[in-house]
Enzyme design. Structure first.
Site, PDB file in Angstrom:
ATOM      1  N   LYS A   1       0.819  -1.217   0.000  1.00 31.90           N
ATOM      2  CA  LYS A   1       0.000   0.000   0.000  1.00 31.90           C
ATOM      3  C   LYS A   1       0.850   1.262   0.000  1.00 31.90           C
ATOM      4  O   LYS A   1       0.452   2.274  -0.566  1.00 31.90           O
ATOM      5  CB  LYS A   1      -0.969  -0.004   1.187  1.00 31.90           C
ATOM      6  CG  LYS A   1      -2.057  -1.054   1.025  1.00 31.90           C
ATOM      7  CD  LYS A   1      -3.325  -0.746   1.759  1.00 31.90           C
ATOM      8  CE  LYS A   1      -4.419  -1.693   1.290  1.00 31.90           C
ATOM      9  NZ  LYS A   1      -5.642  -1.601   2.059  1.00 31.90           N
TER      10      LYS A   1
ATOM     11  N   LYS B   1      -5.464  -9.622  -6.730  1.00 39.50           N
ATOM     12  CA  LYS B   1      -6.621  -9.746  -5.825  1.00 39.50           C
ATOM     13  C   LYS B   1      -7.738  -8.790  -6.254  1.00 39.50           C
ATOM     14  O   LYS B   1      -7.452  -7.658  -6.647  1.00 39.50           O
ATOM     15  CB  LYS B   1      -6.131  -9.375  -4.417  1.00 39.50           C
ATOM     16  CG  LYS B   1      -7.082  -9.693  -3.304  1.00 39.50           C
ATOM     17  CD  LYS B   1      -6.536  -9.211  -1.958  1.00 39.50           C
ATOM     18  CE  LYS B   1      -6.784  -7.739  -1.747  1.00 39.50           C
ATOM     19  NZ  LYS B   1      -6.964  -7.330  -0.347  1.00 39.50           N
TER      20      LYS B   1
ATOM     21  N   LYS C   1     -10.896  -3.108  -3.641  1.00 39.36           N
ATOM     22  CA  LYS C   1     -11.675  -1.857  -3.703  1.00 39.36           C
ATOM     23  C   LYS C   1     -10.937  -0.782  -4.466  1.00 39.36           C
ATOM     24  O   LYS C   1     -11.547   0.069  -5.097  1.00 39.36           O
ATOM     25  CB  LYS C   1     -11.894  -1.311  -2.286  1.00 39.36           C
ATOM     26  CG  LYS C   1     -12.679  -2.186  -1.366  1.00 39.36           C
ATOM     27  CD  LYS C   1     -12.798  -1.472  -0.025  1.00 39.36           C
ATOM     28  CE  LYS C   1     -13.395  -2.371   1.017  1.00 39.36           C
ATOM     29  NZ  LYS C   1     -12.529  -2.485   2.190  1.00 39.36           N
TER      30      LYS C   1
END
Ligand code: AQP
Length: 342
Positions: free
Chosen positions: A118, A201, A204
């Site tokens: 991230k 994956k 969102k």
């Protein structure tokens, strides 16, 4: 005291960061409902304090939190049976997180792959909160003395860190106070992949909306996204071995199995030999039949936001009856002088 001497209690959470998707549903929400139906005391949380570890527009955060709560209920969570909370309304989460910031070691946190993913190349510019994210997650779980944590595969490493924090606290203070919780990563869809790329994956934050099925998508959009999902030219195999090296095929089969409460072997026994042109409409029909009632109910609940807010307030009250004594006891173990009644 061993792990087993703690009363079974389930905790899990989802970030209200928008775009709630099929991965969140199959990897988390659907399994929360299974736990609730097993009559184990369960707490499910909208982890807004986790969400703000990256920028959240205030208006969107409020909407996403209520939408997530609507998603919990529409998926089958009953606010009478389970405790549904918004993390920021239960202050013990953040308070215990500070304690765990002092228990966890820098080296442990630096190994967390989610932080690396991230923060990306610009880790110096990531928030301190993003780095400390797993300590807050440990606090979420341990402030309830939760013993079982249903999550998707991506949270396995964070759960291991929670176990390390519980073990170190117990060891440092010479007391078996925190349970060492069990991650529960089970079912055919513990890692739902992007519909556009079977090696990524479903997430969102993927910029491509076609990569995921959102819980707010209508029936036509769901069917269209499945029709356009990336596949390969081969027919489906009859056995799981035949999915080796075929990530997109494996993903669609996993999704079908999880939605239909079947094993992968059972699905392949039915669909082996079919082309995707035949299988995709079957999957679309199944997805629409399972997801549309949830979408419709979410939209209905979102028209009654005051009801959602009441559910969250009530949930927080119930939660604090568990968390406040656990935090008090934690402070006592650590030697903090408690307030006296005046
Ligand atoms: N693709 C997935 N397959 C199975 N389970 C998944 N989960 C998330 N994605 C998948 C599970 O959903 C729960 C809540 O996730 P979260 O919202 O707290 O965090 P996340 O993993 O950051 O969600 P996203 O979609 O992946 O968001 P971004 O794009 O921000 O990274 C967890 O139990 C998680 O395992």
């Amino acid at each position: 005291m061993s792990e087993t001497s703690f009363t079974p209690r389930v905790f899990s959470g989802i970030q209200p960061s928008g775009n709630l998707h099929l991965g969140n549903y199959l990897g988390a929400l659907k399994r929360f409902v299974d736990w609730q139906d097993r009559d184990v005391e369960s707490i499910f949380c909208m982890v807004d304090l986790h969400a703000i570890t990256v920028w959240q527009d205030p208006v969107d955060l409020k909407k996403s939190t209520r939408e997530l709560c609507a998603g919990f209920i529409a998926s089958g969570l009953d606010p009478e049976k389970s405790i549904l909370i918004n993390q920021s309304q239960v202050p013990e989460h953040a308070q215990l997180a500070w304690v765990f910031n002092c228990i966890a070691r820098m080296g442990w946190m630096q190994r967390m792959t989610q932080f690396k993913d991230k923060a990306g190349k610009n880790a110096q510019n990531a928030s301190l909160g993003l780095f400390a994210y797993p300590a807050l997650m440990a606090a979420d779980i341990l402030t309830y003395h939760a013993t079982h944590v249903p999550v998707g595969e991506d949270q396995k490493q964070h759960l291991e860190l929670t176990r390390d924090i519980a073990t170190k606290f117990n060891h440092d203070y010479g007391i078996d106070f925190f349970p060492v919780p069990e991650p529960v990563i089970e079912g055919a869809a513990t890692r739902v992949m992007s519909l556009r790329d079977g090696s990524k994956k479903m997430s969102k934050s993927d910029p491509s909306d076609a990569s995921r099925i959102n819980l707010t998508d209508d029936a036509d959009t769901i069917a269209k996204k499945i029709r356009k999902a990336k596949t390969d030219p081969e027919a489906l195999p009859s056995e799981a071995d035949g999915l080796e090296g075929r990530p997109e095929a494996r993903n669609l089969i996993n999704i079908y199995a999880a939605m239909n409460n079947q094993s992968v072997d059972e699905v392949l026994a039915d669909v082996g030999g079919k082309q995707f042109s035949e299988f995709k409409p079957m999957l679309a029909e199944l997805a629409v039949s399972k997801m549309s009632p949830i979408t419709t109910e979410m939209a209905r609940l979102m028209e009654h936001q005051d009801e959602i807010d009441k559910i969250l307030s009530r949930g927080s009250e119930r939660a604090r009856a568990i968390t406040a004594p656990i935090l008090r006891k934690t402070y006592e173990i650590m030697g903090m002088v408690p307030p006296i009644e005046m």
